[in-house]
Write an enzyme that holds these catalytic residues in place. Structure first.
Site, PDB file in Angstrom:
ATOM      1  N   HIS A 144     -12.107  11.470  -0.116  1.00  0.00           N
ATOM      2  CA  HIS A 144     -11.363  10.312   0.398  1.00  0.00           C
ATOM      3  C   HIS A 144     -10.238  10.718   1.348  1.00  0.00           C
ATOM      4  CE1 HIS A 144      -7.505   8.150  -0.188  1.00  0.00           C
ATOM      5  NE2 HIS A 144      -8.192   7.156   0.300  1.00  0.00           N
ATOM      6  N   HIS A 178      -9.832   9.980   5.520  1.00  0.00           N
ATOM      7  CA  HIS A 178      -8.701   9.389   6.254  1.00  0.00           C
ATOM      8  C   HIS A 178      -8.357  10.269   7.453  1.00  0.00           C
ATOM      9  CE1 HIS A 178      -6.818   5.891   4.221  1.00  0.00           C
ATOM     10  NE2 HIS A 178      -7.450   6.321   3.166  1.00  0.00           N
ATOM     11  N   HIS A 183     -12.908   2.422   2.961  1.00  0.00           N
ATOM     12  CA  HIS A 183     -12.700   2.133   1.535  1.00  0.00           C
ATOM     13  C   HIS A 183     -13.853   1.349   0.927  1.00  0.00           C
ATOM     14  CE1 HIS A 183      -9.293   4.013  -0.323  1.00  0.00           C
ATOM     15  NE2 HIS A 183      -8.794   4.117   0.896  1.00  0.00           N
ATOM     16  N   GLU A 205     -10.625  11.143  -4.918  1.00  0.00           N
ATOM     17  CA  GLU A 205      -9.514  10.743  -4.033  1.00  0.00           C
ATOM     18  C   GLU A 205      -9.077  11.832  -3.069  1.00  0.00           C
ATOM     19  OE1 GLU A 205      -5.952   9.374  -6.003  1.00  0.00           O
ATOM     20  OE2 GLU A 205      -5.079   8.750  -4.104  1.00  0.00           O
ATOM     21  N   HIS A 253       1.026   3.954  -3.260  1.00  0.00           N
ATOM     22  CA  HIS A 253       0.762   5.405  -3.156  1.00  0.00           C
ATOM     23  C   HIS A 253       2.010   6.230  -3.491  1.00  0.00           C
ATOM     24  CE1 HIS A 253      -3.423   5.846  -1.876  1.00  0.00           C
ATOM     25  NE2 HIS A 253      -3.272   4.672  -1.295  1.00  0.00           N
ATOM     26  N   HIS A 277       0.830  -1.201   0.000  1.00  0.00           N
ATOM     27  CA  HIS A 277       0.000   0.000   0.000  1.00  0.00           C
ATOM     28  C   HIS A 277       0.871   1.260   0.000  1.00  0.00           C
ATOM     29  CE1 HIS A 277      -3.153   2.746   1.841  1.00  0.00           C
ATOM     30  NE2 HIS A 277      -3.672   2.362   0.710  1.00  0.00           N
ATOM     31  N   HIS A 308      -7.917  -0.469  -4.969  1.00  0.00           N
ATOM     32  CA  HIS A 308      -8.613  -0.487  -3.678  1.00  0.00           C
ATOM     33  C   HIS A 308      -9.866  -1.368  -3.724  1.00  0.00           C
ATOM     34  CE1 HIS A 308      -5.938   3.003  -3.058  1.00  0.00           C
ATOM     35  NE2 HIS A 308      -6.009   2.667  -1.784  1.00  0.00           N
TER      36      HIS A 308
HETATM   37 CU1  CUO Z   1      -4.930   3.728  -0.288  1.00  0.00          CU
HETATM   38 CU2  CUO Z   1      -7.249   5.477   1.175  1.00  0.00          CU
HETATM   39  O1  CUO Z   1      -6.137   5.297  -0.532  1.00  0.00           O
HETATM   40  O2  CUO Z   1      -5.654   4.337   1.472  1.00  0.00           O
END
Ligand code: CUO
Length: 688
Positions: A366, A370, A406, A350, A211, A207, A233
């Site tokens: 998004h 978080h 998610h 996002e 990113h 992950h 995701h």
């Molecule tokens: Cu990978 Cu929310 O985008 O964690």
């Protein structure tokens, strides 16, 4: 890697220690010209370093030129979900991007080291290595070794230090500590039964790496970046559900009401830095609150999230978005015209502030989600607590709320996907080829896969200083015995035909033990592999090993692997490159299944490579990981929408009969459904 590139690796070691501490197991020392760091006085055992890396004074690197890069406190958490942290990352990356070659980057980075947040430093240097052509053969060392405290509980690391403190100072054997199956909670709460999966090191590293390759707000606009955000995701949630069903738990529920308490808390037991700063914890039944962190300079209300969600849903249902000038921009997926509305929608959801079609209007649903979840225990800094693990891409997957969040994100994308017209029978069909038979073979046994436990060692002492002594942590993880797919394929044409083979896996029954219809199973299908083969006319027997899966990254490279790779330009390590570190961990390819065996289905589909093929100049491609990570500096190598054919609802009829479940797709000659069983051995696997 050449010598200079290899030397860059030492900047990844001991990110929290001054550069005048030896690195490379005591063999390497950075010597900074005119450095005022106090000299090292300690009882370290490491001998005198044999390699001295001289770093001249650099007049071109002044701290005031680093922009906001110094704004994130040293020793605190760094979050890519915070816009101010993304700005800091951009500022530092811009400085590093101006360098030319490994030596130049090493010198500039060494001068900056210690003046910026450690996680930001590692992020920026990784980002630059990944994007500079001349550094393409540099492989990044495993993130587990760079920041062990993000993967190994503080208590385990402290035990290693206590053993060192009590050891004979002359002993040079490494201290080995095991992080077994004691995860962050007990089975008193059903969600904790999945801790082994959520807290798997490989998933978190994947992950983080993903990113890093597909960042927001960094001016990186890669082919189908938004769509891949959705797809990677979505697959992650599908796989989480496969694991949940294996354990008899229901599928994950989306978190779409942010005005009620979140049932499951999370206590990570990990530290952020060697000063003992810990990640924030979340009690059970914590109510999300407006996010008002003045010291970070970021604020968002739950009402903002609700407004953005509503605007995005309007766009999805109306079929268009509104750009910054007020123009209507249609969003839909049309393979023939190359229109990909999913990309536009995902960049706005996002969200990427540069690539969003209208950032002020659609906001940053998004990312701020978080943040709200990462700071729900202390949203206004009243307790001076750090963010929770949801704030960091390397730790977010540990928290049960990650999947609920998610699932909500994916549900929004699925709203969009369900607005697209179903594929026609013609689009699903590929006449002239037929899958006659399929089998899965593990050792000599057919159609039964085995999962169980395995362990992997990492040198924690590369990332943390244990008075210069070697410390190895052994991390236990799920694994499986490798297997082969055998496909009997028939090409009825007179000439050879190139085909794409798509392989998916899903449980056969739902949580109630009932067979699933097409729509219930649709987004549970987990991609297992996708590859191209050339079929000669007539019968063809194709064998494909699970180790070559297009979604996986075969293994994490440790510092030791990289040091031993040598500089032979023909060696696989020299031709591999950092992009290849991306991918689902190979050891997590197969879901756990059950001790008595669990019924799964494999779905195979052949499509015409002449249609799937993306014309592009030869690019450096990794042998694995392509499905989730793409190819560096090249287009995503499949023209079909990601997740094809399960990304859309089915057509009403196939071959003149209604479509009720996935087996109805398999009535087409180019598709096949095959039952297998996955058995969890609950024991150490004997591999090799
Ligand atoms: Cu990978 Cu929310 O985008 O964690």
């Amino acid at each position: 890697m050449n010598i200079e590139q290899q030397q860059l690796l030492y900047l990844f070691e001991l990110p929290q220690e001054p550069l005048n501490r030896p690195r490379g197991k005591g063999s390497v020392l950075f010597v900074l010209e005119n450095d005022d760091t106090p000299p090292l006085v300690t009882t370290r055992i490491a001998g005198s370093p044999s390699i001295k890396l001289q770093v001249p004074e650099r007049n071109d690197v002044a701290l005031q030129d680093l922009g906001t890069a110094t704004s994130i406190p040293i020793g605190s958490a760094f979050s890519f979900f915070l816009a101010s942290h993304r700005r800091a990352a951009k500022d530092l990356c811009d400085v590093f991007m101006k360098t030319s070659g490994a030596k130049d980057l090493m010198e500039v980075a060494a001068r900056v080291h210690g003046h910026v947040n450690e996680s930001l430093f590692i992020y920026a240097i990784s980002f630059v290595i990944l994007r500079k052509k001349e550094l393409q053969s540099v492989r990044l060392p495993s993130f587990v070794e760079v920041f062990p405290s993000r993967f190994v509980p503080q208590e385990t690391l402290a035990k290693a230090q206590i053993r060192i403190n009590r050891m004979d100072p002359n002993q040079r054997e490494p201290v080995i500590v095991e992080h077994g199956l004691e995860f962050s909670g007990t089975h008193l709460k059903p969600e904790h039964r999945l801790s082994y999966w959520r807290e798997d090191y490989g998933l978190s590293v994947h992950h983080w790496h993903w990113h890093l390759i597909y960042p927001v707000g960094m001016g990186v606009d890669r082919d189908r970046k938004g769509e891949l955000f959705y797809y990677m995701h979505q697959q992650l949630i599908a796989r989480y559900d496969l694991e949940r069903l294996s354990l008899g738990l229901p599928r994950v529920e989306k978190l779409d009401n942010w005005r009620v308490p979140i049932e499951d808390g999370y206590f990570p037991k990990l530290t952020i830095s060697n000063t003992g700063r810990a990640w924030g914890t979340r009690q059970d039944n914590t109510l999300p609150k407006d996010f008002r962190r003045r010291e970070i300079g970021e604020f968002v209300d739950i009402t903002d999230l609700e407004i953005w969600r509503s605007r995005l849903l309007d766009a999805i249902h109306q079929g268009f978005m509104v750009d910054r000038k007020g123009n209507k921009v249609p969003i839909r997926d049309d393979v023939t015209s190359g229109q990909r509305g999913i990309d536009i929608l995902a960049e706005a959801l996002e969200a990427d502030e540069d690539l969003s079609i209208n950032y002020p209007f659609y906001g940053s649903l998004h990312n701020f989600g978080h943040d709200i979840l990462a700071f729900s225990h202390d949203p206004d800094n009243a307790h001076k607590e750090e963010m929770g693990v949801m704030g960091d891409t390397a730790t977010a997957m540990r928290d049960p709320v990650f999947y609920r969040w998610h699932k909500f994100v994916d549900d929004t994308f699925q709203e969009y996907k369900l607005m697209q017209r179903p594929y026609t029978e013609e689009e699903l069909n590929f006449s002239g080829v037929k899958i006659e038979k399929v089998g899965v073979v593990r050792n000599d046994e057919a159609d039964i896969l085995h999962t169980g436990w395995n362990k992997r060692g990492f040198e924690a002492s590369r990332g943390l200083d244990f008075n210069g002594r070697p410390v190895l942590v052994e991390l236990k993880h799920l694994d499986h015995e490798p297997f082969n797919y055998h496909l009997q394929l028939n090409n009825r044409g007179r000439t050879a035909k190139e085909v794409t083979v798509r392989v998916f896996l899903a449980p056969k029954f739902n949580a109630r033990g009932l067979k699933m219809n097409f729509m219930e199973q649709r987004i549970l299908w987990a991609e297992m592999d996708k590859f191209t083969v050339s079929l000669k006319p007539g019968g063809n027997h194709v064998v494909r090993t699970s180790k070559d899966s297009s979604i996986t990254n075969p293994e994490e490279l440790t510092f030791r692997d990289l040091e031993n790779s040598g500089t032979d330009p023909a060696s696989p390590e020299a031709t591999a490159f950092n992009f290849c570190g991306c991918g689902w961990p190979q050891h997590m390819l197969v879901p756990r299944g059950r001790p008595e065996g669990m019924a799964f289905q494999l779905f195979f589909m052949l499509t015409d490579y002449a249609i799937d093929k993306v014309t592009q100049p030869a690019a450096r491609s990794c042998p694995n990981g392509v499905s989730f990570c793409g190819i560096q500096d090249a287009k995503y190598p499949d023209t079909r929408p990601m997740g094809f054919p399960f990304d859309r609802r089915p057509p009403p009829m196939i071959l003149n009969r209604p479509v009720e479940d996935a087996a109805d797709y398999a009535r087409l000659d180019n598709a096949f459904i095959h039952d297998i069983s996955i058995k969890f051995l609950a024991d150490e696997l004997k591999l090799n």
